[in-house]
Motif scaffolding. Structure first.
Motif, PDB file in Angstrom:
ATOM      1  N   THR A 261       9.125  10.398  -4.889  1.00  0.00           N
ATOM      2  CA  THR A 261       8.214  10.733  -5.994  1.00  0.00           C
ATOM      3  C   THR A 261       6.775  10.453  -5.608  1.00  0.00           C
ATOM      4  OG1 THR A 261       9.954  10.250  -7.606  1.00  0.00           O
ATOM      5  CG2 THR A 261       7.683  10.291  -8.428  1.00  0.00           C
ATOM      6  N   VAL A 262       6.514   9.295  -5.015  1.00  0.00           N
ATOM      7  CA  VAL A 262       5.152   8.954  -4.584  1.00  0.00           C
ATOM      8  C   VAL A 262       4.657   9.969  -3.552  1.00  0.00           C
ATOM      9  CG1 VAL A 262       3.765   7.238  -3.342  1.00  0.00           C
ATOM     10  CG2 VAL A 262       5.362   6.506  -5.142  1.00  0.00           C
ATOM     11  N   GLU A 263       5.491  10.300  -2.583  1.00  0.00           N
ATOM     12  CA  GLU A 263       5.107  11.273  -1.559  1.00  0.00           C
ATOM     13  C   GLU A 263       4.830  12.643  -2.166  1.00  0.00           C
ATOM     14  OE1 GLU A 263       8.365  11.120   1.215  1.00  0.00           O
ATOM     15  OE2 GLU A 263       7.916   9.043   1.760  1.00  0.00           O
ATOM     16  N   ALA A 264       5.654  13.074  -3.105  1.00  0.00           N
ATOM     17  CA  ALA A 264       5.478  14.381  -3.740  1.00  0.00           C
ATOM     18  C   ALA A 264       4.200  14.423  -4.584  1.00  0.00           C
ATOM     19  CB  ALA A 264       6.700  14.734  -4.579  1.00  0.00           C
TER      20      ALA A 264
ATOM     21  N   ARG B  63      10.488  -3.572  -1.058  1.00  0.00           N
ATOM     22  CA  ARG B  63      10.680  -2.217  -0.510  1.00  0.00           C
ATOM     23  C   ARG B  63      10.101  -1.167  -1.462  1.00  0.00           C
ATOM     24  NH1 ARG B  63      16.685  -1.414   0.490  1.00  0.00           N
ATOM     25  NH2 ARG B  63      15.986   0.496   1.483  1.00  0.00           N
ATOM     26  N   LEU B  64      10.265  -1.377  -2.761  1.00  0.00           N
ATOM     27  CA  LEU B  64       9.711  -0.443  -3.742  1.00  0.00           C
ATOM     28  C   LEU B  64       8.185  -0.493  -3.734  1.00  0.00           C
ATOM     29  CD1 LEU B  64      12.302  -1.060  -6.553  1.00  0.00           C
ATOM     30  CD2 LEU B  64      11.888   1.134  -5.415  1.00  0.00           C
ATOM     31  N   ARG B  65       7.638  -1.686  -3.611  1.00  0.00           N
ATOM     32  CA  ARG B  65       6.174  -1.824  -3.512  1.00  0.00           C
ATOM     33  C   ARG B  65       5.664  -1.110  -2.264  1.00  0.00           C
ATOM     34  NH1 ARG B  65       3.007  -4.164  -7.547  1.00  0.00           N
ATOM     35  NH2 ARG B  65       4.111  -5.867  -8.532  1.00  0.00           N
ATOM     36  N   ALA B  66       6.371  -1.284  -1.148  1.00  0.00           N
ATOM     37  CA  ALA B  66       5.969  -0.625   0.100  1.00  0.00           C
ATOM     38  C   ALA B  66       6.079   0.895  -0.017  1.00  0.00           C
ATOM     39  CB  ALA B  66       6.820  -1.133   1.257  1.00  0.00           C
ATOM     40  N   ALA B  67       7.004   1.368  -0.843  1.00  0.00           N
ATOM     41  CA  ALA B  67       7.181   2.811  -1.046  1.00  0.00           C
ATOM     42  C   ALA B  67       6.122   3.388  -1.974  1.00  0.00           C
ATOM     43  CB  ALA B  67       8.573   3.084  -1.613  1.00  0.00           C
ATOM     44  N   GLY B  68       5.326   2.524  -2.602  1.00  0.00           N
ATOM     45  CA  GLY B  68       4.236   3.020  -3.443  1.00  0.00           C
ATOM     46  C   GLY B  68       4.336   2.677  -4.915  1.00  0.00           C
ATOM     47  N   ALA B  69       5.347   1.937  -5.328  1.00  0.00           N
ATOM     48  CA  ALA B  69       5.456   1.539  -6.732  1.00  0.00           C
ATOM     49  C   ALA B  69       4.395   0.481  -7.041  1.00  0.00           C
ATOM     50  CB  ALA B  69       6.840   0.988  -7.037  1.00  0.00           C
ATOM     51  N   ALA B  70       3.630   0.711  -8.089  1.00  0.00           N
ATOM     52  CA  ALA B  70       2.591  -0.240  -8.491  1.00  0.00           C
ATOM     53  C   ALA B  70       3.178  -1.432  -9.225  1.00  0.00           C
ATOM     54  CB  ALA B  70       1.556   0.454  -9.371  1.00  0.00           C
TER      55      ALA B  70
ATOM     56  N   ALA C 274       1.372  14.746  -2.102  1.00  0.00           N
ATOM     57  CA  ALA C 274       1.342  16.102  -1.551  1.00  0.00           C
ATOM     58  C   ALA C 274       0.776  17.108  -2.551  1.00  0.00           C
ATOM     59  CB  ALA C 274       2.745  16.520  -1.118  1.00  0.00           C
ATOM     60  N   ALA C 275       0.945  16.829  -3.842  1.00  0.00           N
ATOM     61  CA  ALA C 275       0.453  17.720  -4.888  1.00  0.00           C
ATOM     62  C   ALA C 275      -0.993  17.411  -5.271  1.00  0.00           C
ATOM     63  CB  ALA C 275       1.352  17.617  -6.118  1.00  0.00           C
ATOM     64  N   GLY C 276      -1.620  16.465  -4.559  1.00  0.00           N
ATOM     65  CA  GLY C 276      -2.994  16.110  -4.855  1.00  0.00           C
ATOM     66  C   GLY C 276      -3.137  15.169  -6.042  1.00  0.00           C
ATOM     67  N   ALA C 277      -2.060  14.469  -6.375  1.00  0.00           N
ATOM     68  CA  ALA C 277      -2.073  13.575  -7.538  1.00  0.00           C
ATOM     69  C   ALA C 277      -1.811  12.127  -7.122  1.00  0.00           C
ATOM     70  CB  ALA C 277      -1.046  14.042  -8.560  1.00  0.00           C
ATOM     71  N   ALA C 278      -2.439  11.716  -6.036  1.00  0.00           N
ATOM     72  CA  ALA C 278      -2.255  10.342  -5.552  1.00  0.00           C
ATOM     73  C   ALA C 278      -2.801   9.319  -6.537  1.00  0.00           C
ATOM     74  CB  ALA C 278      -2.928  10.174  -4.191  1.00  0.00           C
ATOM     75  N   ASP C 279      -3.637   9.769  -7.489  1.00  0.00           N
ATOM     76  CA  ASP C 279      -4.202   8.862  -8.480  1.00  0.00           C
ATOM     77  C   ASP C 279      -3.230   8.549  -9.622  1.00  0.00           C
ATOM     78  OD1 ASP C 279      -4.407  11.533  -9.340  1.00  0.00           O
ATOM     79  OD2 ASP C 279      -6.035  11.029 -10.714  1.00  0.00           O
ATOM     80  N   VAL C 280      -2.101   9.233  -9.672  1.00  0.00           N
ATOM     81  CA  VAL C 280      -1.096   8.957 -10.693  1.00  0.00           C
ATOM     82  C   VAL C 280      -0.306   7.728 -10.255  1.00  0.00           C
ATOM     83  CG1 VAL C 280       0.959   9.817 -11.892  1.00  0.00           C
ATOM     84  CG2 VAL C 280      -0.941  11.377 -11.398  1.00  0.00           C
ATOM     85  N   THR C 281      -0.304   6.720 -11.099  1.00  0.00           N
ATOM     86  CA  THR C 281       0.395   5.475 -10.812  1.00  0.00           C
ATOM     87  C   THR C 281       1.888   5.673 -11.016  1.00  0.00           C
ATOM     88  OG1 THR C 281      -1.525   4.216 -11.537  1.00  0.00           O
ATOM     89  CG2 THR C 281       0.580   3.048 -11.502  1.00  0.00           C
ATOM     90  N   VAL C 282       2.692   5.098 -10.135  1.00  0.00           N
ATOM     91  CA  VAL C 282       4.149   5.158 -10.253  1.00  0.00           C
ATOM     92  C   VAL C 282       4.682   3.744 -10.419  1.00  0.00           C
ATOM     93  CG1 VAL C 282       6.320   5.784  -9.106  1.00  0.00           C
ATOM     94  CG2 VAL C 282       4.306   7.262  -8.872  1.00  0.00           C
TER      95      VAL C 282
ATOM     96  N   VAL D 197       3.565   7.544 -14.053  1.00  0.00           N
ATOM     97  CA  VAL D 197       4.953   7.999 -14.079  1.00  0.00           C
ATOM     98  C   VAL D 197       5.830   6.761 -14.002  1.00  0.00           C
ATOM     99  CG1 VAL D 197       6.777   9.245 -12.845  1.00  0.00           C
ATOM    100  CG2 VAL D 197       4.486  10.245 -13.026  1.00  0.00           C
ATOM    101  N   GLY D 198       6.703   6.602 -14.985  1.00  0.00           N
ATOM    102  CA  GLY D 198       7.675   5.523 -14.981  1.00  0.00           C
ATOM    103  C   GLY D 198       9.042   6.076 -14.655  1.00  0.00           C
TER     104      GLY D 198
END
Length: 136
Positions: free
Chosen positions: A76-79, A103-110, A82-90, A60-61
């Motif tokens: 978005t990363v948290e959602a 801060r974006l990296r810490a929030a889960g942005a790859a 929660a939906a079981g899609a932690a393997d989807v890269t953001v 997801v971009g």
């Protein structure tokens, strides 16, 4: 048999109504051999996640120009998790100050693509993150 293209979602979360950059990125990724789904503007995080799941995307971009990039990326990363899609890269791009990249990296942005990122660099990074082969 040809390889199936990697599916990516280019999304415009929040109230930001400017989509020129997102459309350029979507077209560039398409031309590079990705299968691109574009959400259009003013999408809710919940809808972006639902589309990502429905379309079975690998990445997801998020395109954000509103200044809410940290909060929207984290949500978005948290959602997705929660939906079981932690393997989807953001990944996230847009008007992003250099100080916000950690801060974006810490929030889960790859990956983070501030305005002005060369499109070839963006394509190379998305290929690396998704394991996509270069288009023939």
């Amino acid at each position: 048999m040809p390889e199936t293209p990697v599916r990516v979602l280019v999304a415009k979360p929040g109230l930001d109504g400017h989509d020129r950059g997102a459309k350029i990125v979507a077209r560039t990724l398409r031309d590079a051999g990705f299968e691109v789904v574009f959400t259009g503007i003013r999408q809710r995080v919940e809808d972006i996640v639902a589309i990502a799941l429905q379309e079975d995307v690998a990445l997801v971009g998020l395109s954000i120009l509103s200044g809410a990039h940290v909060a929207l990326t984290a949500r978005t990363v948290e959602a997705l998790r929660a939906a079981g899609a932690a393997d989807v890269t953001v990944v996230v791009g847009g008007t992003i100050p250099a100080a916000d990249v950690p801060r974006l990296r810490a929030a889960g942005a790859a990956a983070v693509f501030p305005s002005g990122t060369p499109l070839d660099d963006l394509v190379a990074e998305v290929r690396a993150l998704t394991g996509a082969a270069a288009a023939p």
